[in-house]
Scaffold this active site. Structure first.
Site, mmCIF file in Angstrom:
data_model
loop_
_atom_site.group_PDB
_atom_site.id
_atom_site.type_symbol
_atom_site.label_atom_id
_atom_site.label_comp_id
_atom_site.label_asym_id
_atom_site.label_seq_id
_atom_site.Cartn_x
_atom_site.Cartn_y
_atom_site.Cartn_z
ATOM 1 N N TYR A 142 0.824 -1.216 0.000
ATOM 2 C CA TYR A 142 0.000 0.000 0.000
ATOM 3 C C TYR A 142 0.857 1.266 0.000
ATOM 4 O O TYR A 142 0.400 2.314 -0.435
ATOM 5 C CB TYR A 142 -0.913 0.029 1.224
ATOM 6 C CG TYR A 142 -2.258 -0.626 1.017
ATOM 7 C CD1 TYR A 142 -2.357 -1.950 0.612
ATOM 8 C CD2 TYR A 142 -3.431 0.088 1.253
ATOM 9 C CE1 TYR A 142 -3.590 -2.548 0.447
ATOM 10 C CE2 TYR A 142 -4.676 -0.509 1.090
ATOM 11 C CZ TYR A 142 -4.744 -1.816 0.683
ATOM 12 O OH TYR A 142 -5.969 -2.407 0.517
ATOM 13 N N LYS A 192 3.160 -15.224 1.655
ATOM 14 C CA LYS A 192 3.480 -16.063 0.490
ATOM 15 C C LYS A 192 4.995 -16.259 0.484
ATOM 16 O O LYS A 192 5.709 -15.766 -0.404
ATOM 17 C CB LYS A 192 3.002 -15.380 -0.798
ATOM 18 C CG LYS A 192 1.499 -15.434 -1.006
ATOM 19 C CD LYS A 192 1.011 -16.758 -1.573
ATOM 20 C CE LYS A 192 1.379 -16.923 -3.033
ATOM 21 N NZ LYS A 192 0.960 -18.262 -3.549
ATOM 22 N N ASP A 225 -2.820 -17.932 0.112
ATOM 23 C CA ASP A 225 -3.833 -18.513 -0.795
ATOM 24 C C ASP A 225 -4.479 -19.736 -0.131
ATOM 25 O O ASP A 225 -5.705 -19.897 -0.157
ATOM 26 C CB ASP A 225 -3.239 -18.841 -2.169
ATOM 27 C CG ASP A 225 -2.007 -19.735 -2.113
ATOM 28 O OD1 ASP A 225 -1.400 -19.861 -1.023
ATOM 29 O OD2 ASP A 225 -1.636 -20.316 -3.156
ATOM 30 N N ASP A 249 -6.372 -7.173 3.625
ATOM 31 C CA ASP A 249 -7.513 -6.510 2.986
ATOM 32 C C ASP A 249 -8.422 -7.572 2.363
ATOM 33 O O ASP A 249 -9.644 -7.566 2.573
ATOM 34 C CB ASP A 249 -6.984 -5.541 1.920
ATOM 35 C CG ASP A 249 -8.097 -4.746 1.266
ATOM 36 O OD1 ASP A 249 -9.020 -4.315 1.981
ATOM 37 O OD2 ASP A 249 -8.052 -4.566 0.032
ATOM 38 N N ASP A 253 -12.181 -9.236 4.041
ATOM 39 C CA ASP A 253 -13.461 -9.198 3.319
ATOM 40 C C ASP A 253 -14.048 -10.603 3.228
ATOM 41 O O ASP A 253 -15.255 -10.806 3.409
ATOM 42 C CB ASP A 253 -13.283 -8.640 1.899
ATOM 43 C CG ASP A 253 -13.558 -7.146 1.824
ATOM 44 O OD1 ASP A 253 -13.474 -6.485 2.878
ATOM 45 O OD2 ASP A 253 -13.857 -6.647 0.725
HETATM 46 C C1 IPM Z 1 -10.476 -1.381 3.775
HETATM 47 C C2 IPM Z 1 -10.735 -0.695 2.461
HETATM 48 C C3 IPM Z 1 -9.594 0.284 2.226
HETATM 49 C C4 IPM Z 1 -8.328 -0.501 2.038
HETATM 50 C C5 IPM Z 1 -9.820 1.293 1.098
HETATM 51 C C6 IPM Z 1 -11.129 2.050 1.247
HETATM 52 C C7 IPM Z 1 -8.661 2.244 0.966
HETATM 53 O O1 IPM Z 1 -10.873 -1.634 1.454
HETATM 54 O O2 IPM Z 1 -10.368 -0.680 4.803
HETATM 55 O O3 IPM Z 1 -10.380 -2.601 3.788
HETATM 56 O O4 IPM Z 1 -8.029 -0.986 0.926
HETATM 57 O O5 IPM Z 1 -7.594 -0.667 3.016
HETATM 58 MG MG MG Z 2 -10.915 -3.634 2.130
#
Ligand code: IPM
Ligand code: MG
Length: 369
Positions: A142, A192, A225, A249, A253
């Site tokens: 990032y 990884k 993975d 990230d 999710d």
């Molecule tokens: C998260 C989001 C952020 C990230 C974005 C909005 C910059 O996806 O907090 O997971 O990628 O970290």
């Molecule tokens: Mg995210």
């Protein structure tokens, strides 16, 4: 002594709507539990861009550095899609994370029993799920240099760099081990190492920190993975997962979706302790700005309310009050109250954002009666 200070940054999309409900909760703790906070509010993301031409003004950044905790709603929306990368709403959030040095991002993925049937996985796979993803938040791909898009010969090249120092890995590993000790004492580290040098270093440093400082915690390593696969196959094998910024990230999710309730999941981003002993901290729901439902009273305020519960626990050492708030959320769910995102295929009548907030306040009232 001065009241603890909170900076509220509602942001974009459904951010302001869910934050309005959090303010009711904050007021409740002030009025009913004698826990008064000095609350100030400011702009972030697209809202800040509209007002100041930047997704986070220097004044807001400075204020965030001073307060005891920041509470953020969400940033982004289609209105800002065509903006230059440097002023996109997300840059405001990334600047906060980076400049406050919030290196440990705690993302609990908890399956609420009342909602187990909403998961895309079978109830028996997800019921009782309670894992904590600790995502490194201020380094890795990032933020690594070099980065950018430039031209080589007759074509463009996009570059990002995955870069981790030993100390960056060690400090987030410590956060994970500390948390594990308060939970089921188990950490799985994901990288990884089979293809990335930064992954090899990650694995070595996590193991060293473990052997030197946390030999009592059970540690395993997994390629990220395979970790994604195991998370979908049998998520309850995990307790704490520690991983880098990008894998975290993705995996967070994935884990959020397992619970069937993205609108319910909070997060904490923590840095080093300040002079008063409290960690630098920002709390935000895992869900985004959801522009498609913004302004329609459909948003679920629970993730943001539970983010405030995390603030009570991690910034203010008020674990009992956090428990009280979390119990109030469980109560309203058990009563059958559902916002639109929690409507199963069989339908039903959803309650509005404000009705959900009010119900949680009522449940708090009942708990304190
Ligand atoms: C998260 C989001 C952020 C990230 C974005 C909005 C910059 O996806 O907090 O997971 O990628 O970290
Ligand atoms: Mg995210």
């Amino acid at each position: 002594m001065a009241n603890p200070s909170l900076l509220i940054l509602p942001g974009d999309g459904i951010g302001p709507e869910v934050m309005a409900e959090v303010r009711k909760i904050i007021d409740w703790f002030g009025n009913r539990r004698g826990l008064a906070f000095d609350v100030s509010e400011d702009l972030v993301g697209g809202a800040a861009y509209d007002a100041h031409g930047t997704p986070l003004s220097d004044a807001t950044m400075a204020r965030a550095q001073e307060v005891d905790a920041v509470l953020l709603g969400a940033v982004g929306g289609p209105k800002y899609d065509s903006l230059d990368f440097s002023v996109k709403p997300e840059r405001g959030l990334l600047r906060l994370r980076k400049e406050m040095d919030l290196y440990a991002n705690l993302r609990p993925a908890q399956c609420f029993d009342a909602l187990a049937d909403f998961s895309s996985l079978k109830r028996e796979v997800v019921a009782g799920l309670d894992i904590m993803i600790v995502r490194e938040l201020t380094s890795g791909i990032y933020f690594g240099e070099p980065r950018g898009i430039h031209t080589e010969g007759n074509e463009r090249v996009g570059i990002n760099t995955q870069r981790y120092t030993e100390s960056e890995i060690a400090r987030v590993a410590r956060s994970a081990f500390e948390l594990a000790r308060k939970r089921s004492n188990k950490v799985c580290s994901m990288e990884k190492a089979n293809v990335m040098e930064s992954g090899i270093l990650w694995r070595e440093v996590v193991q060293e920190v473990h052997d030197r400082e946390y030999p009592d915690v059970e540690l395993s390593h997994m390629y990220a993975d395979a970790g994604a696969m195991q998370l979908t196959r049998w998520p309850r094998q995990f307790d704490v997962i520690v991983t880098d910024n990008l894998f975290g990230d993705l995996l967070s999710d994935l884990a959020a979706m397992l619970t069937g309730s993205l609108g319910m999941l909070p997060s904490a981003s923590l840095g080093a302790p300040m002079a008063n002993g409290r960690p630098k901290a920002l709390y935000e729901p895992v869900h985004g700005s959801a522009p498609d439902i913004a302004g329609k009273a459909l948003a679920n305020p629970i993730a943001c309310i539970l983010s405030f519960a995390m603030a009570l626990r991690y910034s203010f050492d008020l674990g009992d009050e956090a428990d009280r708030l979390e119990a109030a959320v469980q109560t309203v769910l058990a009563q059958g109250l559902r916002t639109a995102d929690l409507m199963g295929p069989e339908g039903g009548s959803p309650v509005s954002t404000t009705a959900m907030g009010d119900a949680i306040v009522a449940a708090l009232d009942a708990s304190a009666a």
